[in-house]
Design an enzyme around this catalytic site. Structure first.
Site, short mmCIF file in Angstrom:
data_model
loop_
_atom_site.label_atom_id
_atom_site.label_comp_id
_atom_site.label_asym_id
_atom_site.label_seq_id
_atom_site.Cartn_x
_atom_site.Cartn_y
_atom_site.Cartn_z
N SER A 1 0.83 -1.21 0.00
CA SER A 1 0.00 0.00 0.00
C SER A 1 0.86 1.25 0.00
O SER A 1 1.90 1.30 0.65
CB SER A 1 -0.91 0.02 1.23
OG SER A 1 -1.66 1.23 1.25
N LYS B 1 -4.50 -6.45 3.54
CA LYS B 1 -4.47 -5.36 2.57
C LYS B 1 -5.88 -5.00 2.12
O LYS B 1 -6.22 -3.81 1.94
CB LYS B 1 -3.62 -5.76 1.36
CG LYS B 1 -3.62 -4.74 0.22
CD LYS B 1 -3.17 -3.35 0.67
CE LYS B 1 -2.79 -2.43 -0.48
NZ LYS B 1 -3.79 -2.29 -1.54
N HIS C 1 -7.43 -3.00 4.83
CA HIS C 1 -6.84 -1.66 4.73
C HIS C 1 -7.59 -0.84 3.70
O HIS C 1 -7.97 0.31 3.94
CB HIS C 1 -5.36 -1.78 4.33
CG HIS C 1 -4.75 -0.51 3.83
ND1 HIS C 1 -4.99 -0.01 2.55
CD2 HIS C 1 -3.90 0.38 4.40
CE1 HIS C 1 -4.34 1.12 2.38
NE2 HIS C 1 -3.67 1.38 3.49
N ASN C 2 -7.85 -1.43 2.53
CA ASN C 2 -8.53 -0.70 1.47
C ASN C 2 -9.99 -0.42 1.83
O ASN C 2 -10.54 0.61 1.44
CB ASN C 2 -8.45 -1.48 0.16
CG ASN C 2 -7.08 -1.38 -0.49
OD1 ASN C 2 -6.09 -1.11 0.19
ND2 ASN C 2 -7.01 -1.61 -1.77
N GLU D 1 -9.88 2.47 3.97
CA GLU D 1 -9.58 3.60 3.08
C GLU D 1 -10.85 4.10 2.39
O GLU D 1 -11.09 5.31 2.33
CB GLU D 1 -8.56 3.12 2.04
CG GLU D 1 -8.18 4.13 0.98
CD GLU D 1 -7.26 3.51 -0.05
OE1 GLU D 1 -7.52 3.70 -1.26
OE2 GLU D 1 -6.29 2.82 0.34
#
Length: 469
Positions: free
Chosen positions: A130, A184, A187-188, A191
């Site tokens: 990232s 990940k 995480h997105n 986000e």
């Protein structure tokens, strides 16, 4: 000729930047791209780093250029392209060589590829990366999944190229198989929610308070000096302040309100449903992106019902800041709860405090709050973040403002789906006796599904037995 220490396939924007990062950190790298001219052009434009780059015209050349046991990073589109590349590399590589998928892969695909690697070779590692183009070039956050020995083998390179937080690499092993790509994806998802909340607050300022882009830029820049300090708030100030070179108007005013996505947020929401994990702020953010693409439908709705946003929202900038603080805490708390659910369901002992530390620099959701989150998760990784004293105190101080902002938005026709979903989740999480007893009664009435009683009496059905069955 000195053999390369690692290889990389796929010299698109992210792959090229990552390759330069590796070379700059002192690791000779062999590179291959399907278009040969791109491969040679990459070396030609590498400048002072060119002597650490070996361009290869065939996959066989690439494998031969790397010192055994070999490690090759794939930076190709997720899905079939990854499988095709593994198929092409397998006969060229030794059993103890290593393929590293550094793209945005669906973690189920990574699980499958890891299982196939265990049977057929070579070894396989899935890493989430990232930070976008800038992060890939100068230091991303890296989340690894696979065999621990395979991670340890390439950790010196990955730690060297990763972002640093006070000298500590923002790279860590997350667990077996697809664990790195799962982290990940979450995480997105966070986000998506963080970006949506910022967009909602921007909308309140623009449409509810009648502020111009330059004024909004000043607000974001001021917020970035306080508890909301983060990469996304920082760039929100920059994009709000930017001027379009073609028209001289604020750049934001010239951008079509149709948001794109690559699917990782959707993957996160789907998996949360499978795990019965509650992430409504992230779900609302994905919904909002999907709805943004339906521009024609939105224009048709406006034609029938009139413009929704109305100026004169009864809200202050101080309340908006506090609402953002509350919303940010809630969406991160939901994300970490999802990771915890996956850790339990898949028997992945994922290190939640370490995840927070990895996200402190390099990644898109880097924020000053993450250091405090790492501390709270170190104290008790099983406790929901919203219940940790530090964040509980923040929420006690800020949820009132969040209510005021959402109420003002509703009265003024300002859509605030992520912020409102976060507040609804917060209220449900603090309600000792919910209204689900009504749902259980309904289910028993029409389907005889039964229920538990608060007094412990062993009678699983209501007096309506026999109705609607």
């Amino acid at each position: 000729m000195t053999q390369s220490q690692i290889g990389l396939i796929g010299l698109g924007t992210m792959g090229a930047m990552l390759a330069l990062n590796i070379a700059e950190k002192g690791f000779p790298i062999a590179v291959w791209n399907r278009t040969v001219s791109v491969t040679h052009g990459f070396k030609a434009e590498a400048g002072a780093l060119a002597d650490k780059v070996t361009p290869c015209e065939t996959l066989a050349d690439l494998v031969a250029a790397i010192k055994p046991p070999r490690a090759i990073i794939l930076m190709v589109p997720a899905g079939q392209a990854v499988d095709d590349m593994i198929t092409d590399l397998r006969p060229l590589m030794a059993a103890d060589d290593l393929i590293i998928d550094a793209g945005n892969a669906l973690f189920h695909d990574t699980d499958r590829r890891a299982a196939e690697a265990a049977e057929k070779g070579p070894h396989f590692l899935g890493i989430g990366v990232s930070g976008g183009e800038e992060g890939a070039r100068h230091g991303p956050a890296i989340m690894g999944g696979g065999l621990r020995a395979d991670w340890d083998r390439v950790a010196p390179i990955l730690n060297a190229i990763a972002a640093k937080y006070k000298g500590e690499p923002c790279a860590a092993y997350m667990g077996p198989a697809g664990a790195g790509h799962f982290v990940k994806a979450v995480h997105n998802g966070i986000e998506y929610a963080d970006m949506q909340m910022i967009a909602e607050v921007y909308g309140v300022m623009r449409d509810g308070l009648g502020m111009q882009a330059a004024e909004i830029a000043d607000v974001f820049k001021a917020w970035n000096q306080g508890p909301l300090q983060s990469y996304l708030i920082e760039i929100s100030g920059e994009v709000s302040a930017a001027t379009d070179t073609h028209t001289g108007k604020p750049m934001l005013d010239m951008i079509l309100d149709r948001a794109g996505q690559k699917g990782t947020g959707r993957w996160t929401v789907i998996e949360a449903q499978h795990l019965a994990a509650t992430i409504p702020a992230i779900e609302a953010a994905v919904m909002a992106r999907n709805l943004s693409s339906r521009l024609e439908d939105r224009l048709a709705g406006e034609a029938v019902f009139g413009t929704a946003p109305q100026a004169g929202a009864n809200v202050t900038l101080a309340q908006l800041e506090q609402a953002m603080i509350a919303g940010k805490i809630l969406c991160y708390a939901q994300g970490f709860a999802l990771i915890s659910a996956a850790s339990n369901a898949f028997d992945w002992p994922m290190p939640l405090p370490e995840i927070a530390r990895v996200w402190r620099e390099g990644c898109i959701i880097r924020s000053s709050m993450l250091n405090d989150m790492a501390t709270a998760l170190t104290e008790d990784a099983t406790r929901n973040l919203m219940l940790a004293p530090f964040f509980a105190d923040h929420l006690k101080a800020s949820h009132g403002a969040l209510r005021q902002v959402i109420a003002a938005g509703a009265l003024s026709g300002l859509p605030l789906p992520a912020l409102a979903s976060g507040l609804a989740w917060f209220d449900m999480m603090r309600t000792g006796r919910s209204t689900a007893n009504m749902i259980q009664a309904q289910r028993d009435f029409f389907g005889a599904h039964g229920f538990e009683r608060v007094d412990g009496i062993d009678d699983k059905h209501g007096p309506w037995a026999g109705h609607g069955i």
